[in-house]
Design a protein around this motif. Structure first.
Motif, PDB file in Angstrom:
ATOM      1  N   THR A  86      -9.610 -54.809   2.705  1.00 41.59           N
ATOM      2  CA  THR A  86      -9.965 -54.470   4.074  1.00 41.59           C
ATOM      3  C   THR A  86      -9.399 -53.097   4.399  1.00 41.59           C
ATOM      4  OG1 THR A  86      -9.902 -55.267   6.363  1.00 41.59           O
ATOM      5  CG2 THR A  86      -7.899 -55.559   5.036  1.00 41.59           C
ATOM      6  N   ALA A  87      -9.573 -52.662   5.639  1.00 41.23           N
ATOM      7  CA  ALA A  87      -8.996 -51.393   6.061  1.00 41.23           C
ATOM      8  C   ALA A  87      -7.475 -51.492   6.069  1.00 41.23           C
ATOM      9  CB  ALA A  87      -9.515 -51.018   7.449  1.00 41.23           C
ATOM     10  N   GLU A  88      -6.802 -50.434   5.598  1.00 39.21           N
ATOM     11  CA  GLU A  88      -5.349 -50.346   5.730  1.00 39.21           C
ATOM     12  C   GLU A  88      -5.030 -49.807   7.112  1.00 39.21           C
ATOM     13  OE1 GLU A  88      -2.358 -51.456   5.396  1.00 39.21           O
ATOM     14  OE2 GLU A  88      -2.442 -51.125   3.216  1.00 39.21           O
ATOM     15  N   ARG A  89      -3.885 -50.222   7.670  1.00 41.50           N
ATOM     16  CA  ARG A  89      -3.499 -49.797   9.009  1.00 41.50           C
ATOM     17  C   ARG A  89      -2.104 -49.202   8.990  1.00 41.50           C
ATOM     18  NH1 ARG A  89      -6.974 -53.898   9.156  1.00 41.50           N
ATOM     19  NH2 ARG A  89      -8.460 -54.056  10.897  1.00 41.50           N
ATOM     20  N   ALA A  90      -1.968 -48.030   9.590  1.00 40.74           N
ATOM     21  CA  ALA A  90      -0.663 -47.394   9.744  1.00 40.74           C
ATOM     22  C   ALA A  90      -0.278 -47.471  11.217  1.00 40.74           C
ATOM     23  CB  ALA A  90      -0.704 -45.943   9.275  1.00 40.74           C
ATOM     24  N   SER A  97       8.848 -42.568   8.092  1.00 36.52           N
ATOM     25  CA  SER A  97       7.480 -42.696   7.598  1.00 36.52           C
ATOM     26  C   SER A  97       7.319 -43.912   6.689  1.00 36.52           C
ATOM     27  CB  SER A  97       7.082 -41.433   6.829  1.00 36.52           C
ATOM     28  OG  SER A  97       7.956 -41.230   5.737  1.00 36.52           O
ATOM     29  N   ALA A  98       6.090 -44.379   6.572  1.00 40.33           N
ATOM     30  CA  ALA A  98       5.703 -45.339   5.543  1.00 40.33           C
ATOM     31  C   ALA A  98       5.189 -44.546   4.346  1.00 40.33           C
ATOM     32  CB  ALA A  98       4.617 -46.270   6.066  1.00 40.33           C
ATOM     33  N   ALA A  99       5.335 -45.100   3.152  1.00 37.01           N
ATOM     34  CA  ALA A  99       4.949 -44.380   1.935  1.00 37.01           C
ATOM     35  C   ALA A  99       4.035 -45.238   1.074  1.00 37.01           C
ATOM     36  CB  ALA A  99       6.192 -43.972   1.138  1.00 37.01           C
ATOM     37  N   VAL A 100       2.951 -44.625   0.590  1.00 33.61           N
ATOM     38  CA  VAL A 100       2.001 -45.292  -0.303  1.00 33.61           C
ATOM     39  C   VAL A 100       1.809 -44.420  -1.530  1.00 33.61           C
ATOM     40  CG1 VAL A 100      -0.347 -46.152  -0.585  1.00 33.61           C
ATOM     41  CG2 VAL A 100       0.821 -46.428   1.614  1.00 33.61           C
ATOM     42  N   GLU A 101       1.916 -45.031  -2.698  1.00 32.94           N
ATOM     43  CA  GLU A 101       1.647 -44.332  -3.957  1.00 32.94           C
ATOM     44  C   GLU A 101       0.494 -45.022  -4.667  1.00 32.94           C
ATOM     45  OE1 GLU A 101       3.856 -42.766  -8.035  1.00 32.94           O
ATOM     46  OE2 GLU A 101       4.687 -44.460  -6.925  1.00 32.94           O
ATOM     47  N   VAL A 102      -0.538 -44.247  -4.990  1.00 31.91           N
ATOM     48  CA  VAL A 102      -1.693 -44.743  -5.735  1.00 31.91           C
ATOM     49  C   VAL A 102      -1.745 -43.964  -7.035  1.00 31.91           C
ATOM     50  CG1 VAL A 102      -4.194 -45.038  -5.732  1.00 31.91           C
ATOM     51  CG2 VAL A 102      -2.906 -45.256  -3.589  1.00 31.91           C
ATOM     52  N   ARG A 103      -1.716 -44.684  -8.155  1.00 33.93           N
ATOM     53  CA  ARG A 103      -1.665 -44.016  -9.456  1.00 33.93           C
ATOM     54  C   ARG A 103      -2.612 -44.728 -10.417  1.00 33.93           C
ATOM     55  NH1 ARG A 103       2.502 -40.864 -11.894  1.00 33.93           N
ATOM     56  NH2 ARG A 103       1.573 -39.915 -13.762  1.00 33.93           N
ATOM     57  N   HIS A 104      -3.681 -44.047 -10.824  1.00 32.61           N
ATOM     58  CA  HIS A 104      -4.664 -44.644 -11.716  1.00 32.61           C
ATOM     59  C   HIS A 104      -4.795 -43.796 -12.984  1.00 32.61           C
ATOM     60  CE1 HIS A 104      -5.487 -47.165  -8.389  1.00 32.61           C
ATOM     61  NE2 HIS A 104      -6.321 -46.366  -7.753  1.00 32.61           N
ATOM     62  N   ARG A 105      -5.122 -44.454 -14.078  1.00 32.71           N
ATOM     63  CA  ARG A 105      -5.324 -43.775 -15.354  1.00 32.71           C
ATOM     64  C   ARG A 105      -6.613 -44.286 -15.977  1.00 32.71           C
ATOM     65  NH1 ARG A 105      -4.448 -44.884 -20.563  1.00 32.71           N
ATOM     66  NH2 ARG A 105      -3.517 -46.903 -20.016  1.00 32.71           N
ATOM     67  N   ARG A 124       1.195 -42.534  17.084  1.00 36.39           N
ATOM     68  CA  ARG A 124       2.582 -42.340  16.647  1.00 36.39           C
ATOM     69  C   ARG A 124       2.867 -42.961  15.270  1.00 36.39           C
ATOM     70  NH1 ARG A 124       4.765 -39.598  20.549  1.00 36.39           N
ATOM     71  NH2 ARG A 124       4.004 -39.876  22.673  1.00 36.39           N
ATOM     72  N   SER A 125       1.820 -43.116  14.472  1.00 37.71           N
ATOM     73  CA  SER A 125       2.024 -43.545  13.082  1.00 37.71           C
ATOM     74  C   SER A 125       2.533 -42.367  12.261  1.00 37.71           C
ATOM     75  CB  SER A 125       0.724 -44.088  12.489  1.00 37.71           C
ATOM     76  OG  SER A 125      -0.303 -43.113  12.561  1.00 37.71           O
ATOM     77  N   ASP A 126       3.162 -42.689  11.133  1.00 35.94           N
ATOM     78  CA  ASP A 126       3.714 -41.663  10.245  1.00 35.94           C
ATOM     79  C   ASP A 126       3.544 -42.161   8.821  1.00 35.94           C
ATOM     80  OD1 ASP A 126       5.187 -39.810   8.818  1.00 35.94           O
ATOM     81  OD2 ASP A 126       6.787 -39.671  10.291  1.00 35.94           O
ATOM     82  N   LEU A 127       2.611 -41.584   8.088  1.00 34.54           N
ATOM     83  CA  LEU A 127       2.258 -42.073   6.753  1.00 34.54           C
ATOM     84  C   LEU A 127       2.301 -40.931   5.753  1.00 34.54           C
ATOM     85  CD1 LEU A 127       1.121 -44.272   4.841  1.00 34.54           C
ATOM     86  CD2 LEU A 127      -1.177 -43.604   5.599  1.00 34.54           C
ATOM     87  N   LEU A 161       0.444 -38.280  15.895  1.00 33.84           N
ATOM     88  CA  LEU A 161       0.657 -38.993  14.634  1.00 33.84           C
ATOM     89  C   LEU A 161       0.959 -37.966  13.561  1.00 33.84           C
ATOM     90  CD1 LEU A 161      -2.082 -38.604  12.656  1.00 33.84           C
ATOM     91  CD2 LEU A 161      -3.033 -40.163  14.334  1.00 33.84           C
ATOM     92  N   HIS A 162       1.485 -38.445  12.439  1.00 31.76           N
ATOM     93  CA  HIS A 162       1.771 -37.573  11.302  1.00 31.76           C
ATOM     94  C   HIS A 162       1.198 -38.209  10.040  1.00 31.76           C
ATOM     95  CE1 HIS A 162       4.777 -35.945  14.110  1.00 31.76           C
ATOM     96  NE2 HIS A 162       4.680 -34.840  13.396  1.00 31.76           N
ATOM     97  N   LEU A 163       0.510 -37.413   9.277  1.00 31.37           N
ATOM     98  CA  LEU A 163      -0.044 -37.855   7.995  1.00 31.37           C
ATOM     99  C   LEU A 163       0.118 -36.749   6.973  1.00 31.37           C
ATOM    100  CD1 LEU A 163      -1.831 -39.792   6.204  1.00 31.37           C
ATOM    101  CD2 LEU A 163      -3.774 -38.417   6.993  1.00 31.37           C
ATOM    102  N   ARG A 164       0.685 -37.084   5.840  1.00 29.63           N
ATOM    103  CA  ARG A 164       0.678 -36.205   4.660  1.00 29.63           C
ATOM    104  C   ARG A 164       0.002 -36.984   3.541  1.00 29.63           C
ATOM    105  NH1 ARG A 164       3.626 -31.553   4.595  1.00 29.63           N
ATOM    106  NH2 ARG A 164       5.101 -31.212   6.312  1.00 29.63           N
TER     107      ARG A 164
END
Length: 272
Positions: A86-90, A97-105, A124-127, A161-164
């Motif tokens: 489903t949709a992810e929510r920040a 901040s919350a942190a997400v790492e996606v790593r595919h090979r 006011r999310s920070d991802l 909000l902040h997104l990097r």
């Protein structure tokens, strides 16, 4: 009577990691290894275009201090689709901040369609998110990222909000595509060079030798009402950027583009 101050209890944070490895087998690939921990889960379903790997965050969303990792390894010759249930929510993150790492090979002769559903960014999310796809010398991929700034149907319009968000595609360790995106409160009302009031944005990238051949049909499909977009192709890459007034017209436009860029039906979770 003296009142004693009760120290604040630390907030519980979500941690999750899911890793799926596929190897050559019937229907373009079969499960080799599966690891999942914490709030991250993964499911593998058979599909017409090869296995469909669905990642799920059972915490229901991301906020300050949360950490989520998902990883997909495709062996030689494996063709697979990776997506999210489903949709992810920040959510609001006042203290960090919350942190997400996606790593595919993707191994030799393999192909990955990385098609996560949209990420909704609340006020006011920070991802911070890092997405990296490592391709073998002759591997290919199709990559999508969709961002929605609040839910228009609920009257939500984030004021800050902040997104990097950084996306990288590499072949044999050499960068082919690097996409850094930084959204701050100053970005939200900015003019044509930035968001210009758009509530939803997306990037679609196809990395394959014949990618430029799809440029004309892709441009012909860029006419969904409520969206604006452009496409370019160069050096074995096709890149599409989209802006929309809301998440629904953006999703409809993305679906039409995916129907041009890949044969067969969309992942099952996209069709519900």
């Amino acid at each position: 009577m003296t009142l004693q101050t009760v120290p604040a209890m630390p907030q519980e944070r979500s941690r999750g990691a899911a890793h799926v490895a596929l190897r050559a087998g019937p229907r373009r690939g079969r499960l080799d290894r599966l690891h999942q921990s914490g709030s991250a889960k993964a499911f593998v379903h058979p599909g017409e275009m090869g296995p469909e790997v669905v990642f799920l965050n059972t915490s229901g969303g991301l906020t300050e201090g949360d950490r989520l990792t998902c990883r997909l390894d495709l062996g030689a010759g494996v063709h697979a689709t990776g997506t999210t249930q489903t949709a992810e929510r920040a959510y609001r993150s006042p203290g960090g901040s919350a942190a997400v790492e996606v790593r595919h090979r993707v191994g030799p002769g393999g192909h990955l369609d990385w098609l996560p559903q949209e990420t909704i960014l609340f006020d006011r999310s920070d991802l911070r998110r890092e997405t990296r796809i490592d391709l073998a010398a002759d591997a290919t991929c199709l990559m999508l990222e969709m961002l929605v700034l609040g839910r228009a149907a609920m009257g939500e319009r984030p004021a800050a909000l902040h997104l990097r968000d950084t996306r990288r595609v590499l072949r044999d360790g050499r960068p082919l595509l690097v996409e850094p995106l930084h959204i701050t409160p100053a970005t939200l009302p900015a003019g044509p060079a930035v968001l210009e009031g758009a509530r939803a944005i997306a990037t679609v990238a196809l990395v394959a030798p014949g990618a430029p051949d799809a440029l004309a049909p892709v441009r012909a499909a860029l006419d969904e009402p409520g969206t604006r977009g452009g496409a370019s192709a160069f050096d074995g890459k096709l890149l599409i950027r989209l802006m929309a007034v809301d998440g629904w017209p953006l999703r409809r436009q993305v679906v039409r583009l995916l129907e041009v860029l890949r044969p067969g039906p969309l992942p099952r979770v996209w069709q519900t």
